[in-house]
Design a protein around this motif. Structure first.
Motif, PDB file in Angstrom:
ATOM      1  N   ALA A  13     -17.444 -38.095 -23.603  1.00 44.87           N
ATOM      2  CA  ALA A  13     -16.447 -37.542 -22.664  1.00 44.87           C
ATOM      3  C   ALA A  13     -16.900 -36.182 -22.137  1.00 44.87           C
ATOM      4  O   ALA A  13     -16.772 -35.896 -20.940  1.00 44.87           O
ATOM      5  N   ARG A  14     -17.446 -35.348 -23.019  1.00 46.03           N
ATOM      6  CA  ARG A  14     -17.921 -34.032 -22.587  1.00 46.03           C
ATOM      7  C   ARG A  14     -19.114 -34.162 -21.646  1.00 46.03           C
ATOM      8  O   ARG A  14     -19.249 -33.401 -20.693  1.00 46.03           O
ATOM      9  N   GLN A  15     -19.995 -35.124 -21.914  1.00 47.92           N
ATOM     10  CA  GLN A  15     -21.132 -35.338 -21.029  1.00 47.92           C
ATOM     11  C   GLN A  15     -20.668 -35.822 -19.655  1.00 47.92           C
ATOM     12  O   GLN A  15     -21.188 -35.379 -18.626  1.00 47.92           O
ATOM     13  N   ALA A  16     -19.674 -36.700 -19.647  1.00 45.69           N
ATOM     14  CA  ALA A  16     -19.123 -37.180 -18.377  1.00 45.69           C
ATOM     15  C   ALA A  16     -18.473 -36.031 -17.615  1.00 45.69           C
ATOM     16  O   ALA A  16     -18.621 -35.919 -16.392  1.00 45.69           O
ATOM     17  N   GLN A  17     -17.772 -35.178 -18.338  1.00 45.48           N
ATOM     18  CA  GLN A  17     -17.144 -34.015 -17.696  1.00 45.48           C
ATOM     19  C   GLN A  17     -18.207 -33.089 -17.109  1.00 45.48           C
ATOM     20  O   GLN A  17     -18.065 -32.614 -15.976  1.00 45.48           O
ATOM     21  N   GLU A  18     -19.277 -32.859 -17.844  1.00 43.10           N
ATOM     22  CA  GLU A  18     -20.349 -32.006 -17.340  1.00 43.10           C
ATOM     23  C   GLU A  18     -21.006 -32.629 -16.107  1.00 43.10           C
ATOM     24  O   GLU A  18     -21.310 -31.935 -15.130  1.00 43.10           O
ATOM     25  N   ASP A  19     -21.214 -33.944 -16.129  1.00 46.19           N
ATOM     26  CA  ASP A  19     -21.794 -34.630 -14.972  1.00 46.19           C
ATOM     27  C   ASP A  19     -20.894 -34.491 -13.744  1.00 46.19           C
ATOM     28  O   ASP A  19     -21.379 -34.276 -12.630  1.00 46.19           O
ATOM     29  N   LEU A  20     -19.597 -34.616 -13.961  1.00 48.59           N
ATOM     30  CA  LEU A  20     -18.645 -34.485 -12.862  1.00 48.59           C
ATOM     31  C   LEU A  20     -18.686 -33.081 -12.259  1.00 48.59           C
ATOM     32  O   LEU A  20     -18.694 -32.911 -11.030  1.00 48.59           O
ATOM     33  N   VAL A  21     -18.748 -32.073 -13.104  1.00 50.23           N
ATOM     34  CA  VAL A  21     -18.821 -30.689 -12.627  1.00 50.23           C
ATOM     35  C   VAL A  21     -20.146 -30.454 -11.908  1.00 50.23           C
ATOM     36  O   VAL A  21     -20.192 -29.756 -10.887  1.00 50.23           O
ATOM     37  N   ALA A  22     -21.229 -31.042 -12.415  1.00 46.28           N
ATOM     38  CA  ALA A  22     -22.533 -30.902 -11.758  1.00 46.28           C
ATOM     39  C   ALA A  22     -22.512 -31.529 -10.366  1.00 46.28           C
ATOM     40  O   ALA A  22     -23.099 -30.979  -9.419  1.00 46.28           O
ATOM     41  N   GLN A  23     -21.816 -32.646 -10.233  1.00 46.09           N
ATOM     42  CA  GLN A  23     -21.671 -33.261  -8.910  1.00 46.09           C
ATOM     43  C   GLN A  23     -20.872 -32.355  -7.980  1.00 46.09           C
ATOM     44  O   GLN A  23     -21.207 -32.212  -6.801  1.00 46.09           O
ATOM     45  N   GLY A  24     -19.824 -31.750  -8.514  1.00 47.18           N
ATOM     46  CA  GLY A  24     -19.036 -30.809  -7.712  1.00 47.18           C
ATOM     47  C   GLY A  24     -19.865 -29.620  -7.275  1.00 47.18           C
ATOM     48  O   GLY A  24     -19.722 -29.125  -6.153  1.00 47.18           O
ATOM     49  N   LEU A  25     -20.739 -29.156  -8.155  1.00 47.73           N
ATOM     50  CA  LEU A  25     -21.630 -28.044  -7.803  1.00 47.73           C
ATOM     51  C   LEU A  25     -22.586 -28.460  -6.694  1.00 47.73           C
ATOM     52  O   LEU A  25     -22.829 -27.689  -5.757  1.00 47.73           O
TER      53      LEU A  25
END
Length: 145
Positions: A13-25
């Motif tokens: 879940a944390r990795q998915a959250q980080e991936d989502l934030v990276a996409q937003g960046l």
């Protein structure tokens, strides 16, 4: 879930959250690039404008109004650039926090795996010790009359 079986789930879940934030960046950086391009385009447009040289007052006023509109558009483009840069900075901060959060769970997961490996090693060592003690005892029983 029992024990620490929940750790891999939280890690995913944390990795998915980080991936989502990276996409937003990535989106924020793309938008910042577009805003910078638009700003450069508007700056070039304003720089290409010359002072009005009309003989009539209405034409002179129209030309000044066009220059003011171009300057306002340039200012708006600059504001978009500043907003986009702030958004990128915010996304970088979010990504840092998400990465830190993921790494914390990763460390917990690694520690748990190390504990499991250590426990398995201890069990295996105890079994080997028991086998060795059993063989030694059998040898002693054989040697005694």
């Amino acid at each position: 879930m029992s024990g620490r079986d929940w750790i891999p789930t939280v890690l995913r879940a944390r990795q998915a959250q980080e991936d989502l934030v990276a996409q937003g960046l990535a989106v924020a950086r793309r938008d910042a690039g577009l805003a910078a391009d638009q700003h450069a385009e508007q700056a070039a447009r304003v720089a290409a404008m010359v002072l009005p040289e009309s003989q009539s007052v209405p034409a002179f006023h129209a030309s000044l109004a066009a220059q003011q509109a171009a300057a306002a558009t340039l200012a708006a483009a600059r504001n978009r650039v500043l907003f986009a840069e702030d958004r990128v900075a915010g996304k970088i901060a979010e990504l840092t926090a998400a990465a830190r959060s993921r790494r914390t769970v990763e460390k917990l997961h690694e520690r748990h795996q190390d504990e499991q490996a250590s426990a398995a090693s201890d069990i295996a060592q105890r079994e080997l010790d028991e086998v060795s003690i059993g063989r030694h005892g059998a040898r002693l029983r054989k040697a005694s009359p």
